[in-house]
Motif scaffolding. Structure first.
Motif, mmCIF file in Angstrom:
data_model
loop_
_atom_site.group_PDB
_atom_site.id
_atom_site.type_symbol
_atom_site.label_atom_id
_atom_site.label_comp_id
_atom_site.label_asym_id
_atom_site.label_seq_id
_atom_site.Cartn_x
_atom_site.Cartn_y
_atom_site.Cartn_z
ATOM 1 N N GLY A 82 0.929 -1.045 0.053
ATOM 2 C CA GLY A 82 0.159 0.042 -0.089
ATOM 3 C C GLY A 82 0.753 1.280 -0.060
ATOM 4 N N LEU A 83 2.062 1.325 0.017
ATOM 5 C CA LEU A 83 2.948 2.085 -0.060
ATOM 6 C C LEU A 83 3.305 2.978 -1.368
ATOM 7 C CD1 LEU A 83 6.156 1.267 2.355
ATOM 8 C CD2 LEU A 83 4.146 2.555 2.847
ATOM 9 N N SER A 84 3.132 4.332 -1.512
ATOM 10 C CA SER A 84 3.513 5.005 -2.449
ATOM 11 C C SER A 84 4.829 6.091 -2.271
ATOM 12 C CB SER A 84 2.530 5.624 -2.739
ATOM 13 O OG SER A 84 1.917 6.705 -2.114
ATOM 14 N N ALA A 85 5.527 6.718 -2.879
ATOM 15 C CA ALA A 85 6.619 7.665 -2.937
ATOM 16 C C ALA A 85 6.207 8.641 -1.845
ATOM 17 C CB ALA A 85 7.128 8.151 -4.245
ATOM 18 N N GLY A 86 7.009 8.998 -0.847
ATOM 19 C CA GLY A 86 7.061 9.953 0.132
ATOM 20 C C GLY A 86 6.299 9.654 1.253
ATOM 21 N N LYS A 87 5.883 8.373 1.285
ATOM 22 C CA LYS A 87 5.275 8.048 2.620
ATOM 23 C C LYS A 87 6.322 7.575 3.692
ATOM 24 C CE LYS A 87 0.638 7.085 1.088
ATOM 25 N NZ LYS A 87 -0.562 6.174 1.172
ATOM 26 N N ALA A 112 9.684 4.986 -0.394
ATOM 27 C CA ALA A 112 9.279 5.575 1.035
ATOM 28 C C ALA A 112 10.355 5.485 2.084
ATOM 29 C CB ALA A 112 8.246 4.545 1.649
ATOM 30 N N SER A 113 10.149 6.090 3.031
ATOM 31 C CA SER A 113 11.315 6.287 4.000
ATOM 32 C C SER A 113 11.229 5.519 5.225
ATOM 33 C CB SER A 113 11.654 7.613 4.496
ATOM 34 O OG SER A 113 10.567 8.377 5.060
ATOM 35 N N TYR A 114 12.060 5.215 5.949
ATOM 36 C CA TYR A 114 12.085 4.226 7.116
ATOM 37 C C TYR A 114 12.589 4.675 8.359
ATOM 38 C CZ TYR A 114 11.977 -0.517 9.204
ATOM 39 O OH TYR A 114 11.493 -1.541 9.957
ATOM 40 N N VAL A 115 12.073 4.478 9.437
ATOM 41 C CA VAL A 115 12.522 5.168 10.704
ATOM 42 C C VAL A 115 12.485 3.778 11.581
ATOM 43 C CG1 VAL A 115 12.343 6.806 12.790
ATOM 44 C CG2 VAL A 115 12.098 7.682 10.304
#
Length: 286
Positions: A82-87, A112-115
């Motif tokens: 369900g991810l898209s760019a910028g999430k 997407a980015s990850y923390v």
């Protein structure tokens, strides 16, 4: 913001509740009877992790172990679908630092980015919104996530890049576990010697032995009330991560190894779902 929250356990429920109370639009997955109040407070229940990721800008995970995070992220109808760019994905679970870096790379392929942002403070800290949050992220991602961390915690530190937060949490769990063991041994000695263990604890809280562990878990040991809290089986998982890291780094952690064995014995005696302070109950057995 539009926030997804997956993992509504003992700590996840109040964490999600704080986000809802702060006015964020929160999408929830795995809502059960015990977490239905979050929907009544304004959260939205969705039927898959994929649906949560589609609806939210930032998706927070708070699940028990490394395989659980992998399943939620990359399983059928998982977050990755369900991810898209910028999430952004924020994993606040306590899992393997090595796996964390792999997960981050795979999520990065989606744009997407990850923390990684594991927490310490237990159920008490989650309810009080006073959690310690140890963050592995780029500076930009840390700044983006900061407003959410402020809602859930008090002591918020960027340790370094992705994976560093999980490393800090593993270190935390070693120190917490060994301190619990030390408090348990001390209070057991006091009790066996015929001293009032409640008074001993009270006296020590004014001296150099004072600690958050003595304050909170010492009281549980004195009263012998061991409802979680933080379960022994979950703490044992974290000590296992520490031992794996030590092995990979060619380090010896003898006291952590001893603690792991003690926790194994506790679980064998049916104490795995008790608070980790229930090590005291194990030590009392002849």
């Amino acid at each position: 913001m539009k926030i997804g929250f997956i993992g509504l356990g003992v700590m996840g429920r109040p964490m999600a509740g704080h986000l809802i109370a702060a006015g964020h639009e929160v999408f929830l997955h795995r809502v059960k009877d015990i977490s239905q109040h979050l929907v009544e407070a304004g959260g939205t229940a969705l039927d898959s992790a994929k649906a949560v990721a589609e609806a939210a800008e930032i998706i927070i995970l708070m699940v028990p172990d490394t395989p659980d995070v992998e399943a939620v992220l990359f399983g059928a109808n998982g977050v990755a679908e369900g991810l898209s760019a910028g999430k952004m994905v924020i994993d606040m679970s306590s899992i393997s630092p090595v796996a964390t870096k792999d997960f981050a790379a795979r999520i990065g392929e989606k744009g997407a980015s990850y923390v990684d942002a594991p927490v310490s403070g237990g159920e008490v800290g989650a309810k009080a919104a006073s959690l310690t949050i140890m963050v592995g992220a780029s500076e930009a991602d840390f700044d983006r996530a900061w407003p959410l961390f402020e809602i859930m915690g008090k002591n918020i530190t960027r340790i370094g890049e992705v994976g560093a937060g999980q490393t800090a949490k593993v270190v935390n769990q070693v120190i917490v576990g060994l301190t619990i063991e030390a408090v348990a041994e001390g209070l057991l000695l006091a009790k066996a010697a015929g001293a009032d263990s409640a008074k001993v604890r009270e006296a020590l809280m004014g001296g150099f032995a004072a600690s958050r562990i003595l304050e909170v878990h010492g009281e549980r040991m004195v009263n012998e009330t061991f409802e979680p809290g933080f379960r022994i089986r979950l703490h044992r998982k974290d000590i296992g991560l520490a031992m794996e890291a030590a092995k990979a780094l060619d380090l010896s952690l003898p006291h952590a190894a001893s603690l792991a064995q003690m926790m194994d014995r506790a679980m064998a005696k049916g104490l795995g779902d008790k608070d980790h302070s229930a090590i005291f109950a194990l030590m009392q057995e002849k």
